[in-house]
Scaffold this active site. Structure first.
Site, PDB file in Angstrom:
ATOM      1  N   TYR A 262     -30.225  83.576  14.602  1.00  0.00           N
ATOM      2  CA  TYR A 262     -28.785  83.558  14.400  1.00  0.00           C
ATOM      3  C   TYR A 262     -28.109  82.469  15.234  1.00  0.00           C
ATOM      4  CZ  TYR A 262     -28.380  87.542  11.288  1.00  0.00           C
ATOM      5  OH  TYR A 262     -28.451  88.357  10.194  1.00  0.00           O
TER       6      TYR A 262
ATOM      7  N   ASN B  53     -24.851  95.765   9.618  1.00  0.00           N
ATOM      8  CA  ASN B  53     -24.424  95.874   8.225  1.00  0.00           C
ATOM      9  C   ASN B  53     -23.719  97.201   8.002  1.00  0.00           C
ATOM     10  OD1 ASN B  53     -25.468  93.395   7.153  1.00  0.00           O
ATOM     11  ND2 ASN B  53     -27.518  94.281   7.173  1.00  0.00           N
TER      12      ASN B  53
ATOM     13  N   HIS C 272     -24.315  85.614   4.369  1.00  0.00           N
ATOM     14  CA  HIS C 272     -22.999  86.102   4.819  1.00  0.00           C
ATOM     15  C   HIS C 272     -21.932  85.005   4.722  1.00  0.00           C
ATOM     16  CE1 HIS C 272     -24.651  89.901   6.333  1.00  0.00           C
ATOM     17  NE2 HIS C 272     -25.658  89.187   6.782  1.00  0.00           N
TER      18      HIS C 272
END
Length: 486
Positions: free
Chosen positions: A339, A129, A56
């Protein structure tokens, strides 16, 4: 040191329910990786002594608000989803997945759809997403999958052989690959695509009753897509097309908006549903669990500084608020750690204190030092817990809801291995023209693959989803499917 007690929170401003005991499977069971408070404390501590996103990397963002249309308090105590008319400020980042920071916006790739809600209970990140599913369902496969999407270590070129070798050996990817190679594989703009939380989450109400939930953001502009020819032309002429379109639309007052819907599954039905509802490669039938309208999201303000806001924005599925908890989804469980850890590496241990990430509520904890500590660093206040000096304390009413766990601790796959039915259903939903385009996209993507066995294995997977689907792909690749599969 102060004598005034304050509420102990995570670095995202979420109240801490228990700071003395980690979450385990029973009193003697192993510690659970979903204990995000434990992971945050340990990972931050590891970095207290003192780069482009791995995935990303290319993205655009904007500010806005979320407004509640229907009160969800019967399902969740999360205040962000309760009280009709309530508005919560948000920041959203859209992105491509595989490309580098300078890559083109219009490539065939899923789009990241990450929303940060600045709630009165701390930040809540919904990190999904523009697809309701994903390629894999266990986080242990994620590094390998992303490696195939990146550049070959010898040639430094994209490698279709690696991509299709992995996909053909991972049939759980078939549903997402079919979606990606269909018309929605290249959105017309960020404004004309839906967004999904993808994973199953748990909602818990004020009485402690829990349900399973899936999130759906439906664009009010309608879904519009881009052809391969237009996408290729724009990739050369204006590789920042989607970024430019979003900025210009907001700048001229054409504010994009989405309606948020959820699917709700009673807790006990997860045990009897016809497939594992925590498998992120599957969707829940809308006939079984209809969409329930929750609210409306509007983007109405562009960033003042791209780096400070879009590039330094950090999102994690582990950034939750009371009333929202994790499910047993294995991909989600891994993302909860990965993350935030990526942000601690990329932006720094104090990334949550940056203006774009800082919650609107007061943050009180005992995290100290680390790179780029730009506030008072706790001053001279007490710096450990428990303490006798009136430092922030846990509040037990914010403990996560208990849940049953059972079984033997082992490395085990999901119970169901039907990777084909939903991929076939998606193909059969397409009209004849979209079927032809999807097949053509797959064939063109696979033509550069250097090993025939990889092409054949992939074609057989598509055949198992739908015979017509597989036969068309085999024909396009000039392959003969084995007679025994027909």
């Amino acid at each position: 040191m102060t004598n005034k007690n304050k509420q102990l929170t995570t670095s995202h401003g979420t109240p801490v329910g228990d700071n003395q005991n980690s979450m385990t499977a029973g009193s003697r069971g192993p510690t659970l990786i979903q204990d995000f408070h434990l992971i945050e404390k340990l990972a931050h501590f590891n970095r207290e002594r003192v780069p482009e996103r791995v995935v990303h990397a290319k993205g655009a963002g904007a500010h806005g608000y979320f407004e509640v249309i229907n009160d969800m308090s019967q399902y969740t105590k999360a205040k962000v989803f309760n009280s009709v008319g309530k508005r919560t400020p948000i920041f959203i980042r859209f992105s491509t997945v595989a490309g580098e920071l300078g890559s083109a916006d219009t490539v065939r790739d899923p789009r990241g759809f990450a929303v940060k809600f600045y709630t009165e209970e701390g930040n809540y990140d919904l990190v999904g997403n523009n697809t309701p599913i994903f390629f894999i369902r266990d986080a242990i496969k994620f590094p390998d999958f992303i490696h195939t999407q990146k550049r070959d270590p010898q040639t430094h070129l994209k490698n279709p052989t690696a991509v299709w070798d992995f996909w053909s050996l991972s049939p759980e990817s078939l549903h997402q690959v079919t979606y990606l190679m269909g018309d929605r594989g290249i959105p017309a703009t960020f404004r004309h695509m839906n967004g999904y939380g993808s994973h199953t989450f748990k909602w818990v109400n004020a009485e402690g009753k829990a349900v399973w939930v899936k999130y759906h953001f439906k664009t009010e502009l309608g879904v519009k897509n881009m052809t391969n020819e237009v996408a290729a032309k724009l990739a050369g002429e204006n590789p920042d097309y989607h970024t430019e379109d979003l900025f210009n639309a907001i700048e001229k007052g054409d504010f994009p908006a989405w309606k948020l819907y959820v699917q709700i599954m009673p807790l006990e039905e997860a045990d009897t549903y016809h497939f594992d509802p925590f498998d992120v490669t599957k969707i829940w039938s809308h006939k079984d669990y209809p969409l329930i309208e929750v609210g409306r999201m509007v983007l109405n303000r562009n960033p003042e500084n791209y780096f400070a806001e879009v590039e330094q924005a950090t999102f994690s599925p582990g950034t939750m608020v009371p009333g929202v908890e994790a499910s047993p989804d294995k991909m989600l469980q891994g993302r909860i750690f990965a993350y935030s850890d990526a942000h601690r590496y990329r932006v720094g241990a104090n990334h949550a204190a940056l203006p774009i990430n800082r919650p609107k509520v007061e943050v009180n904890n005992y995290q100290r030092d680390g790179q780029l500590r730009f506030d008072s660093n706790g001053g001279g206040s007490v710096y450990y817990e428990p303490n006798s000096f009136g430092g922030p304390k846990e509040a037990h009413e914010f403990k996560q809801a208990p849940f049953q766990v059972s079984g033997v601790a082992e490395q085990v796959a999901y119970d169901q291995d039907d990777h084909y039915t939903q991929a076939g259903d998606l193909y059969r939903l397409m009209d004849e023209r979209e079927k032809a385009r999807t097949v053509e996209n797959i064939v063109n993507s696979m033509k550069p693959v250097t090993k025939k066995e990889i092409k054949l294995r992939a074609a057989l997977n598509f055949y198992k989803a739908d015979a017509d689907f597989g036969e068309r792909i085999a024909k396009g690749l000039v392959l003969a499917l084995p007679q025994e599969v027909k």
